[in-house]
Design a protein around this motif. Sequence first.
Motif, mmCIF file in Angstrom:
data_model
loop_
_atom_site.group_PDB
_atom_site.id
_atom_site.type_symbol
_atom_site.label_atom_id
_atom_site.label_comp_id
_atom_site.label_asym_id
_atom_site.label_seq_id
_atom_site.Cartn_x
_atom_site.Cartn_y
_atom_site.Cartn_z
ATOM 1 N N GLY A 124 0.833 -1.297 -0.030
ATOM 2 C CA GLY A 124 0.186 -0.206 -0.023
ATOM 3 C C GLY A 124 0.827 1.184 0.216
ATOM 4 O O GLY A 124 2.161 1.195 -0.206
ATOM 5 N N PHE A 125 0.119 2.351 0.087
ATOM 6 C CA PHE A 125 1.005 3.505 0.310
ATOM 7 C C PHE A 125 0.268 4.656 1.275
ATOM 8 O O PHE A 125 -0.903 4.316 1.266
ATOM 9 N N TYR A 126 0.611 5.858 1.683
ATOM 10 C CA TYR A 126 -0.081 6.708 2.416
ATOM 11 C C TYR A 126 0.125 8.124 1.983
ATOM 12 O O TYR A 126 1.098 8.229 1.155
ATOM 13 N N ARG A 127 -0.623 8.956 2.242
ATOM 14 C CA ARG A 127 -0.243 10.600 2.119
ATOM 15 C C ARG A 127 -0.682 11.164 3.482
ATOM 16 O O ARG A 127 -1.420 10.865 4.286
ATOM 17 N N MET A 128 -0.020 12.297 3.628
ATOM 18 C CA MET A 128 -0.550 13.284 4.754
ATOM 19 C C MET A 128 -1.682 14.072 4.353
ATOM 20 O O MET A 128 -1.605 14.561 3.072
ATOM 21 N N TYR A 129 -2.605 14.285 5.001
ATOM 22 C CA TYR A 129 -3.736 15.255 4.691
ATOM 23 C C TYR A 129 -4.527 15.917 5.490
ATOM 24 O O TYR A 129 -4.529 15.502 6.927
ATOM 25 N N SER A 130 -4.803 17.220 5.281
ATOM 26 C CA SER A 130 -5.394 18.066 6.427
ATOM 27 C C SER A 130 -6.988 17.818 6.194
ATOM 28 O O SER A 130 -7.540 18.019 5.189
ATOM 29 N N ASP A 131 -7.542 17.581 7.296
ATOM 30 C CA ASP A 131 -9.031 17.518 7.620
ATOM 31 C C ASP A 131 -9.492 18.989 7.397
ATOM 32 O O ASP A 131 -9.236 20.109 8.123
ATOM 33 N N PRO A 132 -10.341 19.148 6.308
ATOM 34 C CA PRO A 132 -10.790 20.424 6.060
ATOM 35 C C PRO A 132 -11.704 20.858 7.175
ATOM 36 O O PRO A 132 -11.883 22.223 7.591
ATOM 37 N N LYS A 133 -12.168 20.315 8.163
ATOM 38 C CA LYS A 133 -13.095 20.562 9.167
ATOM 39 C C LYS A 133 -12.380 20.904 10.302
ATOM 40 O O LYS A 133 -12.507 21.822 11.174
ATOM 41 N N THR A 134 -11.543 20.187 10.594
ATOM 42 C CA THR A 134 -10.364 20.384 11.992
ATOM 43 C C THR A 134 -9.019 21.010 11.430
ATOM 44 O O THR A 134 -8.309 21.443 12.349
ATOM 45 N N GLY A 135 -8.647 20.945 10.168
ATOM 46 C CA GLY A 135 -7.296 21.239 9.988
ATOM 47 C C GLY A 135 -6.314 20.326 10.667
ATOM 48 O O GLY A 135 -5.146 20.638 10.370
ATOM 49 N N GLN A 136 -6.583 19.415 11.169
ATOM 50 C CA GLN A 136 -5.702 18.227 11.731
ATOM 51 C C GLN A 136 -5.007 17.421 10.630
ATOM 52 O O GLN A 136 -5.848 17.015 9.761
ATOM 53 N N ARG A 137 -3.854 17.266 10.651
ATOM 54 C CA ARG A 137 -3.227 16.440 9.753
ATOM 55 C C ARG A 137 -3.081 15.092 10.162
ATOM 56 O O ARG A 137 -3.000 14.750 11.167
ATOM 57 N N GLN A 138 -3.428 14.056 9.118
ATOM 58 C CA GLN A 138 -3.328 12.729 9.353
ATOM 59 C C GLN A 138 -2.797 11.928 8.453
ATOM 60 O O GLN A 138 -2.936 12.338 7.164
ATOM 61 N N ALA A 139 -2.432 10.644 8.409
ATOM 62 C CA ALA A 139 -1.940 9.899 7.478
ATOM 63 C C ALA A 139 -3.114 8.879 7.270
ATOM 64 O O ALA A 139 -3.596 8.358 7.741
ATOM 65 N N GLU A 140 -3.261 9.028 5.710
ATOM 66 C CA GLU A 140 -4.486 8.318 5.047
ATOM 67 C C GLU A 140 -3.838 7.141 4.317
ATOM 68 O O GLU A 140 -2.609 7.468 3.411
ATOM 69 N N SER A 141 -4.406 5.963 4.100
ATOM 70 C CA SER A 141 -3.457 4.741 3.414
ATOM 71 C C SER A 141 -4.577 4.213 2.389
ATOM 72 O O SER A 141 -5.905 4.088 2.758
ATOM 73 N N ILE A 142 -3.882 3.455 1.607
ATOM 74 C CA ILE A 142 -4.720 2.981 0.641
ATOM 75 C C ILE A 142 -3.940 1.547 0.221
ATOM 76 O O ILE A 142 -2.592 1.349 0.331
#
Length: 194
Positions: A124-142
């Motif tokens: 798999g792989f991941y990316r860092m993403y900012s939640d538009p509602k909270t602005g919090q960054r998180q790692a999302e994976s596929i």
Amino acid sequence: MCGRYLYDKSEQVLLDYYNEIRQRGVEIPDAATDIIYPSSPVITLGANPEKEIVPALTKWGFTGFKPSQLLINARVETARDKPMFKESFETRRIIFPMSGFYEFSANKKAYTFSEPNNILYVGGFYRMYSDPKTGQRQAESIIITTEPDTVVGQIHDRMPLLIAEKDVKQWILDDTFAYQYQHPVHQNLQAQAV
């Protein structure tokens, strides 16, 4: 892959990954073990800055172009061509360790696929993403999928890209190796109707 997999902590290797994350002071939600669904926090393996392979938590699924859209799989044949996946595939590959995965037949019957006494390692792989509602960054994976082997092919037309345990580090760190890894390794998968 049809949107569910198993992470059974009674398997020592999976319990060790779980405990390693907790020892770093990270709280692991219940949703990260047992039956795993899209958008759940999941235990994945990736490289730290010292290029050691370590477990971490990511969220399963990339947020899509619409707020309710969640992309959970990418085809190995096209992941490097799609703008949404290309950079992540090339620079942030990971492994999803699991006990088994689900697939559904054309008539919607569920099956689990596992290898007795062994865990599965899925590319798999991941990316860092900012939640538009909270602005919090998180790692999302596929999870990466490929054409099915003979066992899974009797039930479904895609399956996760299985990586041999001995190849986990190379998959994560070696670009050339990962680009050439297009088909699942031979596993002794067994199907079981659910």
